[in-house]
Design a protein around this motif. Structure first.
Motif, mmCIF file in Angstrom:
data_model
loop_
_atom_site.group_PDB
_atom_site.id
_atom_site.type_symbol
_atom_site.label_atom_id
_atom_site.label_comp_id
_atom_site.label_asym_id
_atom_site.label_seq_id
_atom_site.Cartn_x
_atom_site.Cartn_y
_atom_site.Cartn_z
ATOM 1 N N ALA A 102 -10.625 14.208 -5.706
ATOM 2 C CA ALA A 102 -11.689 13.368 -6.277
ATOM 3 C C ALA A 102 -11.076 12.094 -6.851
ATOM 4 C CB ALA A 102 -12.441 14.125 -7.356
ATOM 5 N N LYS A 103 -9.972 12.236 -7.554
ATOM 6 C CA LYS A 103 -9.314 11.070 -8.168
ATOM 7 C C LYS A 103 -8.793 10.123 -7.100
ATOM 8 C CE LYS A 103 -7.838 12.334 -12.777
ATOM 9 N NZ LYS A 103 -7.145 13.553 -13.185
ATOM 10 N N THR A 104 -8.121 10.686 -6.078
ATOM 11 C CA THR A 104 -7.535 9.861 -5.016
ATOM 12 C C THR A 104 -8.637 9.117 -4.264
ATOM 13 O OG1 THR A 104 -5.980 11.670 -4.759
ATOM 14 C CG2 THR A 104 -5.900 9.953 -3.097
ATOM 15 N N GLU A 105 -9.681 9.848 -3.872
ATOM 16 C CA GLU A 105 -10.774 9.224 -3.113
ATOM 17 C C GLU A 105 -11.455 8.141 -3.936
ATOM 18 O OE1 GLU A 105 -12.167 12.806 -0.066
ATOM 19 O OE2 GLU A 105 -13.468 12.277 -1.758
ATOM 20 N N SER A 106 -11.674 8.449 -5.203
ATOM 21 C CA SER A 106 -12.366 7.512 -6.078
ATOM 22 C C SER A 106 -11.571 6.222 -6.258
ATOM 23 C CB SER A 106 -12.642 8.209 -7.415
ATOM 24 O OG SER A 106 -12.523 7.326 -8.465
ATOM 25 N N SER A 107 -10.268 6.350 -6.529
ATOM 26 C CA SER A 107 -9.517 5.117 -6.767
ATOM 27 C C SER A 107 -9.289 4.351 -5.475
ATOM 28 C CB SER A 107 -8.216 5.380 -7.527
ATOM 29 O OG SER A 107 -7.610 6.535 -7.058
ATOM 30 N N ALA A 108 -9.160 5.062 -4.335
ATOM 31 C CA ALA A 108 -8.997 4.360 -3.055
ATOM 32 C C ALA A 108 -10.246 3.534 -2.751
ATOM 33 C CB ALA A 108 -8.744 5.365 -1.934
ATOM 34 N N LEU A 109 -11.413 4.116 -3.000
ATOM 35 C CA LEU A 109 -12.674 3.390 -2.758
ATOM 36 C C LEU A 109 -12.776 2.185 -3.685
ATOM 37 C CD1 LEU A 109 -15.762 5.779 -2.438
ATOM 38 C CD2 LEU A 109 -15.140 3.922 -0.908
ATOM 39 N N LEU A 110 -12.503 2.418 -4.971
ATOM 40 C CA LEU A 110 -12.648 1.339 -5.951
ATOM 41 C C LEU A 110 -11.677 0.199 -5.669
ATOM 42 C CD1 LEU A 110 -13.155 3.271 -9.320
ATOM 43 C CD2 LEU A 110 -14.827 1.886 -8.103
ATOM 44 N N ALA A 111 -10.524 0.533 -5.100
ATOM 45 C CA ALA A 111 -9.497 -0.493 -4.858
ATOM 46 C C ALA A 111 -9.726 -1.225 -3.542
ATOM 47 C CB ALA A 111 -8.126 0.162 -4.848
ATOM 48 N N ASP A 112 -10.683 -0.739 -2.738
ATOM 49 C CA ASP A 112 -10.913 -1.313 -1.411
ATOM 50 C C ASP A 112 -11.309 -2.785 -1.523
ATOM 51 O OD1 ASP A 112 -12.334 0.071 1.537
ATOM 52 O OD2 ASP A 112 -11.949 -2.036 1.128
ATOM 53 N N ARG A 113 -10.491 -3.655 -0.938
ATOM 54 C CA ARG A 113 -10.776 -5.100 -1.056
ATOM 55 C C ARG A 113 -11.528 -5.639 0.159
ATOM 56 N NH1 ARG A 113 -10.948 -6.172 -6.332
ATOM 57 N NH2 ARG A 113 -9.954 -4.271 -7.031
ATOM 58 N N ASP A 114 -11.710 -4.824 1.169
ATOM 59 C CA ASP A 114 -12.441 -5.284 2.358
ATOM 60 C C ASP A 114 -13.878 -5.649 2.004
ATOM 61 O OD1 ASP A 114 -10.234 -4.798 3.733
ATOM 62 O OD2 ASP A 114 -10.979 -3.089 4.882
ATOM 63 N N ALA A 115 -14.402 -5.019 0.947
ATOM 64 C CA ALA A 115 -15.797 -5.256 0.587
ATOM 65 C C ALA A 115 -16.002 -6.696 0.131
ATOM 66 C CB ALA A 115 -16.230 -4.292 -0.509
ATOM 67 N N ALA A 116 -14.954 -7.318 -0.422
ATOM 68 C CA ALA A 116 -15.062 -8.723 -0.805
ATOM 69 C C ALA A 116 -14.702 -9.551 0.424
ATOM 70 C CB ALA A 116 -14.125 -9.011 -1.961
ATOM 71 N N LYS A 117 -15.651 -9.625 1.356
ATOM 72 C CA LYS A 117 -15.415 -10.285 2.636
ATOM 73 C C LYS A 117 -15.524 -11.799 2.479
ATOM 74 C CE LYS A 117 -18.799 -7.839 3.763
ATOM 75 N NZ LYS A 117 -19.914 -7.031 4.257
ATOM 76 N N PRO A 118 -15.013 -12.561 3.459
ATOM 77 C CA PRO A 118 -15.304 -13.986 3.423
ATOM 78 C C PRO A 118 -16.820 -14.175 3.528
ATOM 79 C CG PRO A 118 -14.323 -13.352 5.520
ATOM 80 C CD PRO A 118 -14.232 -12.175 4.616
ATOM 81 N N LYS A 119 -17.339 -15.184 2.885
ATOM 82 C CA LYS A 119 -18.789 -15.391 2.890
ATOM 83 C C LYS A 119 -19.289 -15.693 4.301
ATOM 84 C CE LYS A 119 -18.736 -18.294 -0.682
ATOM 85 N NZ LYS A 119 -19.403 -19.348 -1.461
ATOM 86 N N HIS A 120 -20.396 -15.085 4.644
ATOM 87 C CA HIS A 120 -20.942 -15.245 5.994
ATOM 88 C C HIS A 120 -22.097 -16.246 6.021
ATOM 89 C CE1 HIS A 120 -18.652 -11.542 6.514
ATOM 90 N NE2 HIS A 120 -18.565 -11.915 7.770
ATOM 91 N N GLN A 121 -22.186 -17.101 5.005
ATOM 92 C CA GLN A 121 -23.288 -18.060 4.983
ATOM 93 C C GLN A 121 -22.974 -19.252 5.866
ATOM 94 O OE1 GLN A 121 -22.083 -16.964 1.992
ATOM 95 N NE2 GLN A 121 -23.760 -15.592 1.498
#
Ligand SMILES: [Cu+2]
Length: 338
Positions: free
Chosen positions: A175-194
């Protein structure tokens, strides 16, 4: 019968009665023991629901861990550990997914038993709340959150004679590993698509698959919390989250956040458009949300409305919020210069 013989017989009867009493008591103890045995052997497992960064911006929309092996008779207690609300829900196979405010229909509070034959769900669980489910029969049961579509898991309920692959300590670590891996995921801050110069990304997110289903990371922030434009300019907001709905709301929050306010029009490309003539005016985008994933056997979903444009005719400072996530700090400001 002589008195003597009667006395002899009754003297013999006394031990028989005593033996019978002892056997009755033993039988009672045995039956009670058999009845209590499963409860003594039944294990109590723990798992968490959701996780978040300290500033509440990054929310794991996930069951952590989202796969657990237990024995029939065991129970699992889920504890919500994040500010974003969730449900703990077991639908039956083939059941049409209900809205979170309808439930099974109906809701359980505190605890419930699930054997695959009838749906159980909590209402909205807030941070700190717990829910326990007892699993009396074997089977592989899908776990869902009725608020977040890409938040799923599986509970494998095995016969007590089967060995279990993991202990509680393993699940706590996972639970700890999965949680911190998700929270640390930087792909979600993508370049803006506007395509617009005055573009703001509304949130951002990512769905991560495990062998048991989907975990989602949602970033509950506007990419540029303060944007400066000129009077007459148009700002364009685009929801870049894979699954989570957001709104762009100026002024008074509507009672129902789903539809746009009546002063919103539709641009030819499907984007919603509002006009603000004064800092005291209100305009609300309604839900901006990606279309759900298509599935074989289901009607195709229409394209989601992910864009909202607002034209500012007068200078001023225009604060706005996401009506769903302002409590997590999802707020912004448009500074309109003359
Ligand atoms: Cu939001």
């Amino acid at each position: 019968m002589s008195t003597n013989l009667a006395q002899q017989l009754s003297a013999r009867d006394i031990p028989t009665h005593r033996l019978f009493n002892i056997f009755s008591k033993l039988r009672l103890i045995l039956v009670a023991g058999l009845l209590l045995l499963p409860q003594v052997l039944a294990a109590q497992w723990n798992a968490t629901v959701g996780a978040e960064s300290n500033d509440l911006a990054r929310q794991d929309l996930a069951f952590l861990p989202n796969e657990i092996w237990i024995h029939a008779g065991d129970s699992i207690t889920w504890s919500v550990t994040a500010a974003e609300p969730h449900t703990v829900t077991f639908l039956t196979d083939g059941q049409i997914r209900p809205p979170f405010n309808v439930g099974c229909p109906g809701f359980s509070a505190g605890s419930a038993t699930f054997d695959g034959t009838s749906c159980i769900t909590t209402g909205i669980l807030s941070k700190g709340e717990k829910f326990t489910v007892v699993f009396p029969v074997t089977g592989n049961f899908k776990l869902v959150c009725l608020i977040h579509e890409d938040m799923t898991g599986i509970v494998h309920v095995l016969a007590p004679s089967q060995p279990l692959p993991h202990d509680q300590e393993f699940y706590d670590r996972l639970a700890k590993t999965e949680s911190s891996a998700l929270l640390a995921d930087r792909d979600a801050a993508k370049p803006k698509h506007q395509h617009s110069q005055n573009g703001v990304a509304v949130g951002g997110g990512e769905i991560v698959a495990t062998g048991a289903g989907s975990d989602t990371l949602s970033v509950m922030r506007f990419s540029d919390p303060v944007i400066t434009v000129r009077a007459g300019d148009t700002v364009e907001w685009t929801n870049e989250d894979s699954t989570t709905a957001h709104t762009v709301t100026f002024g008074t929050e509507p009672q129902d956040p789903v539809p746009p306010s009546s002063n919103v029009t539709l641009d030819p490309d499907g984007a919603r458009h509002g006009l603000l003539n004064s800092t005291s005016d209100s305009v609300h985008s309604g839900f901006l949300q990606a279309a759900p994933q298509d599935r074989v056997g289901l009607a195709q979903a229409s394209p989601g409305v992910t864009r909202f444009r607002v034209t500012f005719s007068k200078p001023g400072i225009y604060p706005y919020i996401c009506a769903l996530h302002d409590g997590l700090g999802m707020k912004g400001k448009v500074v309109v210069l003359p």
